[in-house]
Write an enzyme that holds these catalytic residues in place. Sequence first.
Site, mmCIF file in Angstrom:
data_model
loop_
_atom_site.group_PDB
_atom_site.id
_atom_site.type_symbol
_atom_site.label_atom_id
_atom_site.label_comp_id
_atom_site.label_asym_id
_atom_site.label_seq_id
_atom_site.Cartn_x
_atom_site.Cartn_y
_atom_site.Cartn_z
ATOM 1 N N SER A 143 0.878 -1.180 0.000
ATOM 2 C CA SER A 143 0.000 0.000 0.000
ATOM 3 C C SER A 143 0.905 1.217 0.000
ATOM 4 O O SER A 143 2.068 1.134 0.426
ATOM 5 C CB SER A 143 -0.840 -0.002 1.279
ATOM 6 O OG SER A 143 -1.437 1.263 1.486
ATOM 7 N N TYR A 156 -2.437 -1.287 10.539
ATOM 8 C CA TYR A 156 -2.370 -1.497 9.079
ATOM 9 C C TYR A 156 -1.042 -0.946 8.527
ATOM 10 O O TYR A 156 -0.339 -1.623 7.774
ATOM 11 C CB TYR A 156 -3.561 -0.793 8.419
ATOM 12 C CG TYR A 156 -3.673 -0.956 6.924
ATOM 13 C CD1 TYR A 156 -4.084 -2.155 6.362
ATOM 14 C CD2 TYR A 156 -3.392 0.106 6.061
ATOM 15 C CE1 TYR A 156 -4.215 -2.297 4.986
ATOM 16 C CE2 TYR A 156 -3.522 -0.023 4.693
ATOM 17 C CZ TYR A 156 -3.938 -1.225 4.152
ATOM 18 O OH TYR A 156 -4.065 -1.367 2.792
#
Length: 255
Positions: A143, A156
Amino acid sequence: MRMQNNVVLVTGAGQGIGRAIASRLASEGAYIIINDLYENDNTRETLREVQGAGSNGCIIAGDVSDTVICRDIIAEGFSWAGGIDVLVNNAGIERNAEFLDVTEKDFDAVMNVNLKGAFFMTQAFAQHFRNTKRKGRIINISSVHEELPFPHFTSYCISKGGMKMMMRNLSIELAPLGITINNVAPGAIETPINKSLLNNPQQLAELTHNIPAGRLGKPLDVANAVLWLASDEADYVTGSTVYIDGGLLWNYQEQ
Ligand code: BGC
């Protein structure tokens, strides 16, 4: 056909980016092993798309956050398909919470799927390349948050930052085995993980304003980069992250 005679295992392939990777690589001739938590309508739909793209595949369900299951998925893939050439560590989850409220259960869930799962899938995959002349590819779907802070998503971000360092370390350790490893780092992509955001017009407008390209990404934008990294053209590419984010990561604006 850039992926003819290649077997590709995609984790989290029941929807979103994983499904797009499965059908894009299938359209170039790859046989796709579709992994997700369960064999259900989602994974069967991915298989239909793979077949619709002109190739074939199978579903091997299992939870990558369990190390024993990681080994089983890889072993089953190798024996069923006669080998796996490309591993795409795509399975990922996120949990939104202020740091002060994060529970151990949510922290563990995020780390176990996103980081530990990718780690042990990679280990089980790489073990098959000892004493062979085969070439292997590992592509992690990380990401922009392997780099960029994201308040309320600290676990995350830790998992994706960990994935970045895992990839860099393993690019060195796995090169002698003939395996390359790279990350593809999506920004904001139109997928189920962003469902609440996509349904909130104000949040969506603010996010789009922060993306220089002026739009969210499509799963296919990500899948095309995975295809390139999986293909022979990327033979000498290892240890890198490719950002697919319309300029989101490095954008800074003063009002
Ligand atoms: C996250 C999304 C987020 C995007 C951009 C992705 O990694 O999963 O929730 O919208 O990054 O910040």
